[in-house]
Scaffold this motif. Structure first.
Motif, mmCIF file in Angstrom:
data_model
loop_
_atom_site.group_PDB
_atom_site.id
_atom_site.type_symbol
_atom_site.label_atom_id
_atom_site.label_comp_id
_atom_site.label_asym_id
_atom_site.label_seq_id
_atom_site.Cartn_x
_atom_site.Cartn_y
_atom_site.Cartn_z
ATOM 1 N N PRO A 214 -15.941 -1.689 -11.011
ATOM 2 C CA PRO A 214 -15.124 -2.905 -10.923
ATOM 3 C C PRO A 214 -13.616 -2.629 -10.888
ATOM 4 C CG PRO A 214 -15.953 -2.647 -13.148
ATOM 5 C CD PRO A 214 -16.537 -1.527 -12.339
ATOM 6 N N VAL A 215 -13.217 -1.830 -9.905
ATOM 7 C CA VAL A 215 -11.799 -1.540 -9.673
ATOM 8 C C VAL A 215 -11.535 -1.848 -8.205
ATOM 9 C CG1 VAL A 215 -9.998 0.223 -9.687
ATOM 10 C CG2 VAL A 215 -11.825 0.304 -11.411
ATOM 11 N N LEU B 124 -7.493 4.668 -7.980
ATOM 12 C CA LEU B 124 -8.591 5.612 -8.207
ATOM 13 C C LEU B 124 -8.147 7.067 -8.046
ATOM 14 C CD1 LEU B 124 -11.601 3.763 -6.530
ATOM 15 C CD2 LEU B 124 -11.061 3.962 -8.966
ATOM 16 N N GLY B 125 -6.861 7.282 -7.921
ATOM 17 C CA GLY B 125 -6.343 8.631 -7.789
ATOM 18 C C GLY B 125 -6.371 9.372 -9.118
ATOM 19 N N ASN B 126 -6.315 10.680 -9.040
ATOM 20 C CA ASN B 126 -6.214 11.517 -10.230
ATOM 21 C C ASN B 126 -5.415 12.756 -9.865
ATOM 22 O OD1 ASN B 126 -8.012 13.591 -9.162
ATOM 23 N ND2 ASN B 126 -9.733 12.272 -9.712
ATOM 24 N N GLU B 127 -5.215 13.635 -10.811
ATOM 25 C CA GLU B 127 -4.402 14.825 -10.564
ATOM 26 C C GLU B 127 -4.964 15.666 -9.418
ATOM 27 O OE1 GLU B 127 -3.052 18.837 -12.948
ATOM 28 O OE2 GLU B 127 -3.359 16.993 -14.104
ATOM 29 N N GLN B 128 -6.284 15.833 -9.380
ATOM 30 C CA GLN B 128 -6.903 16.652 -8.340
ATOM 31 C C GLN B 128 -6.754 16.035 -6.955
ATOM 32 O OE1 GLN B 128 -8.614 15.719 -11.149
ATOM 33 N NE2 GLN B 128 -9.032 17.626 -12.221
ATOM 34 N N GLN C 50 -17.794 -8.664 -5.862
ATOM 35 C CA GLN C 50 -19.123 -9.267 -5.766
ATOM 36 C C GLN C 50 -20.131 -8.363 -5.064
ATOM 37 O OE1 GLN C 50 -16.225 -11.482 -5.178
ATOM 38 N NE2 GLN C 50 -16.593 -11.649 -7.365
ATOM 39 N N THR C 51 -19.678 -7.219 -4.557
ATOM 40 C CA THR C 51 -20.587 -6.297 -3.874
ATOM 41 C C THR C 51 -21.283 -5.407 -4.902
ATOM 42 O OG1 THR C 51 -18.941 -4.526 -3.599
ATOM 43 C CG2 THR C 51 -19.029 -6.246 -1.878
#
Length: 175
Positions: A67-68, A18-22, A59-60
């Motif tokens: 869904p990652v 879930l990381g990104n450049e920022q 499932q939460t």
């Protein structure tokens, strides 16, 4: 007593799934802020939140909407970013949270004494930082809460700015 709350500076949010450049770019500023805070406020409290999920994440409710799989307890992605972990050292408290915000966070802060000021840094500004900021504002309505904007990052730059604007409207101090 001043409190520094470091939100979710975990591998999965900085350089992981879930990381990104920022979020990757904010790591060094977060580590520097932790070091500066520890040096300038020797009798302060530092708390790091850990987004924490189990094998049943998909499932939460969150898992169905995002869904990652991420921050599965005891995986590399769940661990603190190495630069942040090094800056934190040994003298800090962790709070595991299974959702965006932690209702335990005010209790953990209060166990250390009543805060004069709370500072917040971390990721993601538009999800977990704002969620925990609102919980802390409700718990400590008269305590100044500072959001250190250059030590926060969002899912996008626009969502980061939107979250800062929302927090400014709710009387947080945005620096």
């Amino acid at each position: 007593m001043k409190v520094l709350v470091v939100i979710d500076m975990q591998n999965d949010f900085t350089t992981g799934v879930l990381g990104n450049e920022q979020t990757a770019d904010v790591v060094e500023r977060v580590a520097a802020k932790i070091s500066d805070f520890r040096q300038s406020e020797p009798n302060s409290v530092i708390i790091a939140t850990l987004d924490t999920h189990g094998a049943d994440y998909l499932q939460t409710q969150e898992g169905r909407n995002l869904p990652v799989e991420h921050c599965i307890k005891d995986t590399r992605g769940w661990q603190l970013d190495p630069a942040v972990a090094a800056a934190l050292g040994q003298n800090f408290t962790t709070v595991e949270k299974g959702s965006f915000g932690s209702t335990d966070l005010p209790r953990v802060i209060a166990e250390n004494g009543f805060p004069d000021e709370i500072q917040m840094i971390g990721v993601c500004t538009d999800i977990c930082v704002i969620s925990n900021a609102m919980i802390l504002k409700a718990a400590f309505p008269e305590v100044p809460i500072r959001i250190i904007a250059n030590c926060c990052a969002g899912v996008t730059q626009q969502s980061h700015e939107n979250a800062l604007s929302a927090m400014r409207a709710c009387q947080f101090i945005i620096e």
